[in-house]
Design a protein around this motif. Sequence first.
Motif, mmCIF file in Angstrom:
data_model
loop_
_atom_site.group_PDB
_atom_site.id
_atom_site.type_symbol
_atom_site.label_atom_id
_atom_site.label_comp_id
_atom_site.label_asym_id
_atom_site.label_seq_id
_atom_site.Cartn_x
_atom_site.Cartn_y
_atom_site.Cartn_z
ATOM 1 N N GLY A 118 -1.206 12.172 3.469
ATOM 2 C CA GLY A 118 -2.118 12.356 2.349
ATOM 3 C C GLY A 118 -2.842 11.065 2.019
ATOM 4 N N ARG A 119 -3.000 10.823 0.748
ATOM 5 C CA ARG A 119 -3.757 9.663 0.281
ATOM 6 C C ARG A 119 -3.064 8.354 0.613
ATOM 7 N N ILE A 120 -3.867 7.378 0.918
ATOM 8 C CA ILE A 120 -3.382 6.010 1.087
ATOM 9 C C ILE A 120 -4.000 5.213 -0.048
ATOM 10 N N MET A 127 0.845 -1.165 0.000
ATOM 11 C CA MET A 127 0.000 0.000 0.000
ATOM 12 C C MET A 127 0.896 1.236 0.000
ATOM 13 N N LYS A 128 0.509 2.239 -0.770
ATOM 14 C CA LYS A 128 1.278 3.479 -0.839
ATOM 15 C C LYS A 128 0.664 4.522 0.093
ATOM 16 N N VAL A 129 1.540 5.191 0.830
ATOM 17 C CA VAL A 129 1.131 6.271 1.720
ATOM 18 C C VAL A 129 1.896 7.515 1.297
ATOM 19 N N ARG A 130 1.167 8.607 1.092
ATOM 20 C CA ARG A 130 1.794 9.872 0.717
ATOM 21 C C ARG A 130 1.845 10.789 1.936
ATOM 22 N N VAL A 131 3.046 11.311 2.212
ATOM 23 C CA VAL A 131 3.252 12.232 3.319
ATOM 24 C C VAL A 131 3.662 13.572 2.734
ATOM 25 N N LEU A 132 3.017 14.640 3.167
ATOM 26 C CA LEU A 132 3.341 15.986 2.720
ATOM 27 C C LEU A 132 3.998 16.730 3.877
ATOM 28 N N LYS A 161 7.725 19.126 0.438
ATOM 29 C CA LYS A 161 8.143 17.877 -0.187
ATOM 30 C C LYS A 161 7.068 16.832 0.024
ATOM 31 N N GLN A 162 7.017 15.920 -0.932
ATOM 32 C CA GLN A 162 6.117 14.780 -0.847
ATOM 33 C C GLN A 162 6.980 13.539 -0.712
ATOM 34 N N ILE A 163 6.636 12.710 0.230
ATOM 35 C CA ILE A 163 7.352 11.452 0.443
ATOM 36 C C ILE A 163 6.339 10.333 0.235
ATOM 37 N N VAL A 164 6.655 9.404 -0.650
ATOM 38 C CA VAL A 164 5.762 8.282 -0.928
ATOM 39 C C VAL A 164 6.389 7.034 -0.316
ATOM 40 N N LEU A 165 5.630 6.382 0.539
ATOM 41 C CA LEU A 165 6.105 5.190 1.235
ATOM 42 C C LEU A 165 5.344 3.974 0.725
ATOM 43 N N ASP A 166 6.042 2.901 0.412
ATOM 44 C CA ASP A 166 5.407 1.612 0.145
ATOM 45 C C ASP A 166 5.400 0.856 1.469
ATOM 46 N N ALA A 217 -1.162 1.378 8.336
ATOM 47 C CA ALA A 217 -0.235 2.109 7.461
ATOM 48 C C ALA A 217 -0.166 3.571 7.866
ATOM 49 N N ARG A 218 -1.311 4.156 8.196
ATOM 50 C CA ARG A 218 -1.348 5.552 8.639
ATOM 51 C C ARG A 218 -0.593 5.714 9.962
ATOM 52 N N ALA A 219 -0.766 4.789 10.881
ATOM 53 C CA ALA A 219 -0.068 4.857 12.171
ATOM 54 C C ALA A 219 1.440 4.757 11.978
ATOM 55 N N LEU A 220 1.872 3.878 11.082
ATOM 56 C CA LEU A 220 3.298 3.761 10.801
ATOM 57 C C LEU A 220 3.830 5.048 10.187
ATOM 58 N N ALA A 221 3.108 5.615 9.229
ATOM 59 C CA ALA A 221 3.536 6.872 8.605
ATOM 60 C C ALA A 221 3.627 7.983 9.645
#
Length: 81
Positions: free
Chosen positions: A77-79, A1-6, A40-45, A54-58
Amino acid sequence: MKVRVLVSLKPGVLDAQGRAIEHALHDLGYAQVSGVRTGKQIVLDVDSRDPEAARALARELCEKLLANPVIEDWKIGRIET
């Protein structure tokens, strides 16, 4: 799952890059643009099927590494599953 962090600078923190972009835009004739801020945007797999996990980990990663809490704000951001 991809998690976007701004991640962005907190209000009141000088954004030199944003200021440089704003000046360049004015030089190009875009005088109506002001208040440019960068970030910056950071995309996490994330290896998880649970969006809340996933949100808690981010959130944990932002607090420990991805953002400087003194000068930066962050939001998840979006998951995407």
